[in-house]
Design a protein around this motif. Structure first.
Motif, PDB file in Angstrom:
ATOM      1  N   VAL B  45       0.846  -1.198   0.000  1.00 17.45           N
ATOM      2  CA  VAL B  45       0.000   0.000   0.000  1.00 17.45           C
ATOM      3  C   VAL B  45       0.881   1.248   0.000  1.00 17.45           C
ATOM      4  N   PHE B  46       0.491   2.239  -0.780  1.00 19.28           N
ATOM      5  CA  PHE B  46       1.227   3.498  -0.845  1.00 19.28           C
ATOM      6  C   PHE B  46       0.866   4.325   0.380  1.00 19.28           C
ATOM      7  N   SER B  47       1.873   4.819   1.074  1.00 21.42           N
ATOM      8  CA  SER B  47       1.581   5.623   2.258  1.00 21.42           C
ATOM      9  C   SER B  47       0.953   6.954   1.857  1.00 21.42           C
ATOM     10  N   LEU B  74       9.678  -1.165 -16.031  1.00 19.90           N
ATOM     11  CA  LEU B  74       9.500  -2.285 -15.115  1.00 19.90           C
ATOM     12  C   LEU B  74       8.036  -2.709 -15.172  1.00 19.90           C
ATOM     13  N   MET B  75       7.826  -3.982 -15.535  1.00 19.68           N
ATOM     14  CA  MET B  75       6.450  -4.465 -15.667  1.00 19.68           C
ATOM     15  C   MET B  75       5.981  -5.158 -14.390  1.00 19.68           C
ATOM     16  N   THR B  76       4.735  -4.866 -14.009  1.00 21.48           N
ATOM     17  CA  THR B  76       4.115  -5.548 -12.876  1.00 21.48           C
ATOM     18  C   THR B  76       2.807  -6.173 -13.337  1.00 21.48           C
ATOM     19  N   LEU B  77       2.316  -7.122 -12.564  1.00 18.68           N
ATOM     20  CA  LEU B  77       1.032  -7.763 -12.867  1.00 18.68           C
ATOM     21  C   LEU B  77       0.004  -7.426 -11.799  1.00 18.68           C
ATOM     22  N   CYS B  78       0.459  -7.429 -10.552  1.00 19.41           N
ATOM     23  CA  CYS B  78      -0.429  -7.202  -9.410  1.00 19.41           C
ATOM     24  C   CYS B  78      -0.851  -5.733  -9.366  1.00 19.41           C
ATOM     25  N   SER B  79      -2.136  -5.474  -9.172  1.00 17.80           N
ATOM     26  CA  SER B  79      -2.620  -4.089  -9.129  1.00 17.80           C
ATOM     27  C   SER B  79      -2.014  -3.304  -7.971  1.00 17.80           C
ATOM     28  N   MET B  80      -1.815  -3.969  -6.842  1.00 20.74           N
ATOM     29  CA  MET B  80      -1.284  -3.262  -5.667  1.00 20.74           C
ATOM     30  C   MET B  80       0.181  -2.888  -5.868  1.00 20.74           C
ATOM     31  N   CYS B  81       0.959  -3.807  -6.429  1.00 14.44           N
ATOM     32  CA  CYS B  81       2.368  -3.483  -6.731  1.00 14.44           C
ATOM     33  C   CYS B  81       2.410  -2.338  -7.740  1.00 14.44           C
ATOM     34  N   TYR B  82       1.578  -2.448  -8.759  1.00 15.18           N
ATOM     35  CA  TYR B  82       1.557  -1.424  -9.808  1.00 15.18           C
ATOM     36  C   TYR B  82       1.298  -0.050  -9.200  1.00 15.18           C
ATOM     37  N   ASN B  83       0.286   0.016  -8.358  1.00 16.24           N
ATOM     38  CA  ASN B  83      -0.098   1.283  -7.753  1.00 16.24           C
ATOM     39  C   ASN B  83       0.993   1.825  -6.834  1.00 16.24           C
ATOM     40  N   THR B  84       1.536   0.955  -6.002  1.00 15.54           N
ATOM     41  CA  THR B  84       2.549   1.403  -5.027  1.00 15.54           C
ATOM     42  C   THR B  84       3.831   1.847  -5.719  1.00 15.54           C
ATOM     43  N   LEU B  85       4.301   1.053  -6.679  1.00 15.18           N
ATOM     44  CA  LEU B  85       5.539   1.411  -7.387  1.00 15.18           C
ATOM     45  C   LEU B  85       5.340   2.701  -8.182  1.00 15.18           C
ATOM     46  N   LYS B  86       4.200   2.793  -8.860  1.00 20.06           N
ATOM     47  CA  LYS B  86       3.979   3.958  -9.716  1.00 20.06           C
ATOM     48  C   LYS B  86       3.779   5.233  -8.896  1.00 20.06           C
ATOM     49  N   ARG B  87       3.050   5.135  -7.804  1.00 17.31           N
ATOM     50  CA  ARG B  87       2.825   6.331  -6.986  1.00 17.31           C
ATOM     51  C   ARG B  87       4.111   6.796  -6.314  1.00 17.31           C
ATOM     52  N   VAL B 117      12.807   5.346 -14.285  1.00 19.76           N
ATOM     53  CA  VAL B 117      12.245   4.050 -14.698  1.00 19.76           C
ATOM     54  C   VAL B 117      10.730   4.210 -14.819  1.00 19.76           C
ATOM     55  N   ARG B 118      10.170   3.672 -15.900  1.00 21.04           N
ATOM     56  CA  ARG B 118       8.715   3.766 -16.090  1.00 21.04           C
ATOM     57  C   ARG B 118       8.063   2.480 -15.590  1.00 21.04           C
ATOM     58  N   VAL B 119       7.037   2.643 -14.764  1.00 23.76           N
ATOM     59  CA  VAL B 119       6.317   1.478 -14.250  1.00 23.76           C
ATOM     60  C   VAL B 119       5.166   1.167 -15.209  1.00 23.76           C
ATOM     61  N   VAL B 120       5.121  -0.063 -15.715  1.00 26.51           N
ATOM     62  CA  VAL B 120       4.019  -0.418 -16.623  1.00 26.51           C
ATOM     63  C   VAL B 120       3.307  -1.669 -16.140  1.00 26.51           C
ATOM     64  N   HIS B 121       2.016  -1.678 -16.335  1.00 29.66           N
ATOM     65  CA  HIS B 121       1.238  -2.869 -16.024  1.00 29.66           C
ATOM     66  C   HIS B 121       1.119  -3.689 -17.297  1.00 29.66           C
ATOM     67  N   LEU B 122       1.016  -5.001 -17.143  1.00 26.42           N
ATOM     68  CA  LEU B 122       0.876  -5.880 -18.303  1.00 26.42           C
ATOM     69  C   LEU B 122      -0.235  -5.417 -19.251  1.00 26.42           C
ATOM     70  N   LEU B 123      -1.337  -4.913 -18.681  1.00 28.24           N
ATOM     71  CA  LEU B 123      -2.445  -4.461 -19.539  1.00 28.24           C
ATOM     72  C   LEU B 123      -2.039  -3.287 -20.426  1.00 28.24           C
ATOM     73  N   GLU B 124      -1.156  -2.428 -19.902  1.00 35.65           N
ATOM     74  CA  GLU B 124      -0.665  -1.301 -20.715  1.00 35.65           C
ATOM     75  C   GLU B 124       0.239  -1.809 -21.827  1.00 35.65           C
ATOM     76  N   GLY B 161      -4.722   9.724 -12.828  1.00 37.76           N
ATOM     77  CA  GLY B 161      -3.341  10.130 -13.075  1.00 37.76           C
ATOM     78  C   GLY B 161      -2.363   9.001 -12.751  1.00 37.76           C
ATOM     79  N   ILE B 162      -2.808   8.033 -11.982  1.00 39.58           N
ATOM     80  CA  ILE B 162      -2.000   6.851 -11.676  1.00 39.58           C
ATOM     81  C   ILE B 162      -2.643   5.643 -12.337  1.00 39.58           C
ATOM     82  N   GLY B 163      -3.956   5.550 -12.242  1.00 37.59           N
ATOM     83  CA  GLY B 163      -4.694   4.441 -12.836  1.00 37.59           C
ATOM     84  C   GLY B 163      -4.431   4.338 -14.330  1.00 37.59           C
ATOM     85  N   LEU B 164      -4.572   3.106 -14.871  1.00 37.84           N
ATOM     86  CA  LEU B 164      -4.204   2.910 -16.273  1.00 37.84           C
ATOM     87  C   LEU B 164      -5.367   3.126 -17.236  1.00 37.84           C
ATOM     88  N   ASP B 165      -6.518   3.503 -16.695  1.00 38.75           N
ATOM     89  CA  ASP B 165      -7.673   3.723 -17.563  1.00 38.75           C
ATOM     90  C   ASP B 165      -8.600   4.723 -16.866  1.00 38.75           C
TER      91      ASP B 165
END
Lengths: 135, 292
Positions: B45-47, B74-87, B117-124, B161-165
């Motif tokens: 979780v992002f603080s 850097l690609m992630t699959l998990c939504s929580m990792c994606y959100n925390t790393l990107k934020r 480094v750009r954080v990308v989700h597999l869906l992106e 602004g963080i979400g992918l859609d």
């Protein structure tokens, strides 16, 4: 319920602290209620997100810190997405939790979880729960 | 195409089905995946506090690992990792002073992180770097007549602004579902939170939420619900045990990672799907439809 309002409370360091830690301007809220309308957790909350903001504006510290609602919020960010005044309500609620957690007042007692509870849920659930609910 | 991959804690255990099906799919699509040789938990979780820099060290350290691999993504699959790393990444990019503090704290690292480094989700990756038309051309087994409700939950799409859609009406999963020949089912609870980590100490709330979300999808004719988060998967699948105890009228529905359907459509065998990790068994449905 009797609510004791005073200039002293509104100007109390508590209001300033909540605004500082959350990075939010509490006074921007005009009580439209969109946060509570969109919140998926209101069914279990004793006070609703818009009421949390109002109580915070008025410096009603005890009412806020004793509420169960701050531990029901799951930071899903729906309220933040819908606030027409750009207030991040989830950040305010996180701040209220942190004020208690920073005094080592934990919401979840890890030692009280049973072996079954700890082994059934995935790592992601344990890490996030302990991050949010323990000091 | 080659990409660095950050799995996160749960992808190596209860969400192995998410990882295996993804790795198979990307191999079929000609993407070379390179897992970070060293990674740590992102914190999940992002603080949300302004004065809590310490909790951003874990995600930033993972971004530094990608940089060490000379990777800009850097690609992630998990939504929580994606959100925390990107934020965390956006936060230090916006605030050089905090980045400097974190770098100084990580004084055992050979290089500094510079927000590059750009954080990308597999869906992106599928939507933007490839596109769904190209994906469609790789499908060997279209999942015809399978009605799929896409569940986004929170952290894949919020905050803005963080979400992918789109935060209110995302469509990327539905477009992915269409590309593999299945039929998307739109439903109103697709971005309503599953109650997340309340599952540890308040599973009752999760049972209520799962009942609400899943019966809504069922009422609109969904055969399965797809997710992109191991915590959503646990709450919507494994907590069906508690859901049916509380709501005896509830009927089980299989919950799959969208990558498991993707792998099936790209020709995987049952092995990559790891269906043994599910609570509501997807096998009867998938075999009845002739997909496995």
């Amino acid at each position: 319920m009797k609510i004791d309002l005073s200039q002293k409370k509104v100007k109390d360091a508590f209001v300033e602290k909540v605004q500082e830690i959350s990075g939010q301007n509490l006074m921007a809220c005009y009580q439209c209620g969109k946060c509570s309308a969109g919140c998926p957790a209101v069914g279990q909350m004793d006070i609703l997100p818009n009421q949390i903001i109002r109580l915070a504006q008025l410096g009603l510290k005890d009412r806020l810190l004793e509420s169960g609602a701050i531990w029901i919020c799951e930071s899903c960010m729906m309220c933040n997405t819908r606030c027409p005044k750009g207030i991040d309500i989830a950040e305010v609620i996180e701040t209220l939790r942190l004020i208690l957690l920073r005094k080592r007042i934990d919401h979840v007692q890890i030692e009280n979880l049973t072996e079954e509870e700890r082994s059934t849920v995935p790592a992601i659930a344990l890490v996030s729960n302990f991050r949010k609910f323990t000091s | 195409m080659k990409i660095s991959y950050y799995p996160g804690c749960t992808l190596k255990s209860s969400a192995k089905n998410f990882e295996d099906s993804t790795l198979f799919s990307l191999q079929q699509l000609g993407v070379e995946v390179e897992e970070l040789p060293r990674w740590n938990c992102c914190g999940t979780v992002f603080s949300l506090a302004t004065d809590d820099l310490f909790h951003h060290v874990a995600p930033i350290r993972n971004l530094l690992r990608a940089k060490e691999q000379n990777s800009g993504e850097l690609m992630t699959l998990c939504s929580m990792c994606y959100n925390t790393l990107k934020r965390a990444n956006e936060r230090v990019k916006r605030d050089p002073e905090s980045l400097d503090k974190i770098n100084k704290f990580m004084d055992n690292e050979r290089i500094d992180y510079e927000g590059d480094v750009r954080v990308v989700h597999l869906l992106e990756l599928l939507r933007d770097d490839m596109n769904f038309d190209m994906l469609r051309q790789h499908v060997v087994k279209p999942l015809r007549n399978l009605r799929v409700a896409s569940y986004y939950g929170c952290l894949l799409v919020r905050p803005r602004g963080i979400g992918l859609d789109d935060a209110e009406n995302p469509t990327v999963l539905e477009n992915c579902v269409s590309a593999i020949g299945a039929e998307p089912v739109d439903f109103p609870y697709k971005n309503e939170c599953c109650a997340a980590y309340q599952t540890v100490d308040k599973p009752d709330i999760v049972a209520d939420r799962a009942f609400q979300i899943l019966t809504s999808a069922q009422s609109l004719g969904a055969d399965v619900v797809v997710v992109s988060c191991p915590l959503c998967a646990f709450n919507l699948d494994h907590r069906q045990k508690e859901t049916i105890r509380k709501y005896p009228e509830f009927k089980h529905i299989p919950i799959l990672y969208f990558t498991q359907l993707l792998a099936l459509a790209l020709g995987s065998s049952e092995k990559e799907l790891r269906l043994d990790l599910h609570y509501a068994d997807p096998k009867p449905l998938l075999s009845e439809r002739g997909f496995i």
